[in-house]
Scaffold this motif. Structure first.
Motif, PDB file in Angstrom:
ATOM      1  N   ASP A 167      54.806  32.037  18.077  1.00 32.16           N
ATOM      2  CA  ASP A 167      53.379  32.452  17.949  1.00 32.16           C
ATOM      3  C   ASP A 167      52.393  31.439  17.294  1.00 32.16           C
ATOM      4  N   TRP A 168      52.987  30.785  16.641  1.00 35.20           N
ATOM      5  CA  TRP A 168      52.140  29.579  16.004  1.00 35.20           C
ATOM      6  C   TRP A 168      52.917  28.132  16.168  1.00 35.20           C
ATOM      7  N   ILE A 169      52.209  27.194  16.551  1.00 36.88           N
ATOM      8  CA  ILE A 169      52.762  25.681  16.290  1.00 36.88           C
ATOM      9  C   ILE A 169      51.672  25.192  15.341  1.00 36.88           C
ATOM     10  N   VAL A 170      52.231  24.634  14.304  1.00 34.36           N
ATOM     11  CA  VAL A 170      51.579  24.213  13.246  1.00 34.36           C
ATOM     12  C   VAL A 170      51.896  22.517  13.295  1.00 34.36           C
ATOM     13  N   VAL A 171      50.919  21.724  13.566  1.00 34.37           N
ATOM     14  CA  VAL A 171      50.930  20.389  13.523  1.00 34.37           C
ATOM     15  C   VAL A 171      50.504  19.690  12.349  1.00 34.37           C
ATOM     16  N   GLY A 172      51.485  18.979  11.628  1.00 38.46           N
ATOM     17  CA  GLY A 172      51.302  18.269  10.429  1.00 38.46           C
ATOM     18  C   GLY A 172      51.942  18.791   9.429  1.00 38.46           C
ATOM     19  N   ALA A 173      52.918  18.233   8.641  1.00 34.39           N
ATOM     20  CA  ALA A 173      53.518  18.722   7.522  1.00 34.39           C
ATOM     21  C   ALA A 173      53.285  18.216   6.160  1.00 34.39           C
ATOM     22  N   GLY A 174      52.122  18.058   6.213  1.00 35.73           N
ATOM     23  CA  GLY A 174      51.808  17.592   4.536  1.00 35.73           C
ATOM     24  C   GLY A 174      51.302  19.241   3.997  1.00 35.73           C
ATOM     25  N   ILE A 175      50.868  18.782   2.621  1.00 42.31           N
ATOM     26  CA  ILE A 175      50.715  20.201   2.083  1.00 42.31           C
ATOM     27  C   ILE A 175      49.882  21.246   2.638  1.00 42.31           C
ATOM     28  N   THR A 176      48.964  20.753   3.583  1.00 42.61           N
ATOM     29  CA  THR A 176      48.062  22.004   4.432  1.00 42.61           C
ATOM     30  C   THR A 176      49.125  22.639   5.490  1.00 42.61           C
ATOM     31  N   GLY A 177      49.860  21.832   6.216  1.00 40.82           N
ATOM     32  CA  GLY A 177      50.638  22.286   7.454  1.00 40.82           C
ATOM     33  C   GLY A 177      51.918  23.028   6.815  1.00 40.82           C
ATOM     34  N   ALA A 178      52.251  22.627   5.635  1.00 44.01           N
ATOM     35  CA  ALA A 178      53.648  23.036   5.031  1.00 44.01           C
ATOM     36  C   ALA A 178      53.206  24.523   4.575  1.00 44.01           C
ATOM     37  N   ALA A 179      51.984  24.531   3.716  1.00 41.85           N
ATOM     38  CA  ALA A 179      51.634  25.805   3.152  1.00 41.85           C
ATOM     39  C   ALA A 179      51.240  26.782   4.213  1.00 41.85           C
ATOM     40  N   LEU A 180      50.389  26.428   5.148  1.00 46.67           N
ATOM     41  CA  LEU A 180      50.098  27.297   6.267  1.00 46.67           C
ATOM     42  C   LEU A 180      51.317  27.991   6.889  1.00 46.67           C
TER      43      LEU A 180
END
Length: 389
Positions: free
Chosen positions: A5-18
């Motif tokens: 459903d979702w690919i989230v690019v980037g695993a800093g605090i923003t990507g991890a939280a999202l």
């Protein structure tokens, strides 16, 4: 072939939280991170949560939601984010009037208290009394940013989400232009939606696919000091933070950002320091506006500048053994993040540009996940990347 459903690019605090909030809402989620151990803004953050600093209806509401969430987040994620509150000490230069500086903070939700030189040094004994005309103080939240991001990631995985260490090379689109996946250094991943949470690299990543966006970045430099026995009682920062003015000045002519190699404004240094619960320190920070995200910085000269400035305000800390680090920090024209679908490009979204990420990411990740599941959210609507068009 699996489609998320979702690919989230980037695993800093923003990507991890999202990624966590999307998984919690019921979506299938893939989180992509290009480095096994990310060297991003989360890694080198001070960890401050400035919940007291809201000046508008939106920021006051979000900051209240944020601090309430931070206080229960360790329990929710079943991992220690190291949240606690400490005294923030905002130092005032010797050539600046303390009363005038205090007035400049009068509009924030919880105005800091003005301290005399003696009171400031009693609160922070490591302070150089000859370097200040006074200081402001207020209670300030603090977390360990890396541990918090990892806590989010582990909670996402428990909800059925997935993570892959892989660098995005290009986006996959249909004949009609809809974004349907990413081609990476390991394989192709397919998704109904893509969320870009790549911080300072977000602009370059989107530009590579012909997507213009009013998202910018600075090069931030800090010193990291291993754990020591000496104790810093407060989080020290200057009352007159130059970085925000740097951000504003550097976004006046958008065309300058399309030329790699520009240094749009002169670099600045905001001398500050924070100590984590393990005794380690972060000293900083220099900010440079170089339009090339891969620009090389003279680390030797930067370290000398940092140490000289820190030594002036906190003499015991400036020459401690440590390592110079550099990362990118994303920002926008108005200090608020860009959140939502990117206009005219179906299937791709932005969740980046947080000038104060640790106080905004928590409530906005939750709001974003609910909004894409069908719940209208007026604050998310106001943060659309289309707001300047």
């Amino acid at each position: 072939m699996k489609t998320y459903d979702w690919i989230v690019v980037g695993a800093g605090i923003t990507g991890a939280a999202l990624a966590y909030e999307l998984a919690k809402t019921g979506f299938s989620v893939l989180l992509l991170e290009q480095q096994t151990t990310p060297e991003n803004a989360t890694r080198y953050s001070y960890g401050g949560v400035s919940y007291w600093a809201g000046t508008t209806p939106i920021t006051r509401q979000l900051y209240q939601e944020s601090i309430a969430r931070h206080r229960i987040l360790s329990q929710e994620l079943d991992a220690d984010t190291q949240f606690h509150e400490l005294d923030l000490l905002l130092t005032i230069d010797t050539n600046t009037n303390p009363e005038i500086t205090a007035i400049s903070y009068a509009e924030v939700a919880i105005p800091p208290r003005l301290l005399s030189i003696q009171e400031a040094c009693e609160l922070e004994p490591l302070l150089n009394k000859d370097a200040i005309s006074g200081a402001l103080t207020v209670k300030h939240g603090h977390i360990h940013p890396e541990k918090t991001a990892q806590a989010y990631i582990q909670a996402m995985l428990r909800l059925g989400g997935e993570i892959e260490v892989s660098q995005v090379l290009e986006f996959i689109t249909t004949n009609t232009g809809k974004f349907t996946g990413v081609n990476t250094t390991t394989e192709i991943f397919h998704g109904a939606n893509i969320a870009i949470c790549a911080g300072g690299l977000s602009r370059k990543l989107l530009k590579s696919s012909g997507i213009p966006i009013k998202l910018y970045f600075s090069h931030a430099e800090i010193m990291e000091i291993p754990p020591i026995e000496l104790r810093l009682n407060t989080l020290v920062m200057p009352a007159n933070i130059k970085r925000f003015q740097l951000d504003t000045e550097s976004t006046q002519v958008d065309e300058l950002w399309d030329e790699v190699g520009n240094e749009i404004v002169a670099p600045i240094l905001d001398a500050g320091a924070v100590q984590f619960l393990d005794g380690s320190l972060r000293l900083g920070q220099i900010s440079r506006v170089l339009t090339d995200p891969d620009a090389q910085v003279n680390s030797e000269a930067s370290e000398k500048w940092l140490r000289t400035s820190i030594t002036q305000i906190l003499p015991a800390l400036g020459n401690l053994p440590g390592i110079w680090h550099h990362c990118l920090v994303a920002f926008s024209k108005d200090k608020l993040p860009l959140i939502g679908a990117i206009p005219e490009f179906e299937g791709i979204h932005i969740f980046s540009g947080f000038s104060s990420p640790l106080v905004l990411v928590l409530p906005l990740a939750e709001r974003f996940a609910k909004s894409v599941s069908g719940q209208e959210d007026e604050i998310i609507n106001q943060l659309s990347p289309n707001r300047w068009n």
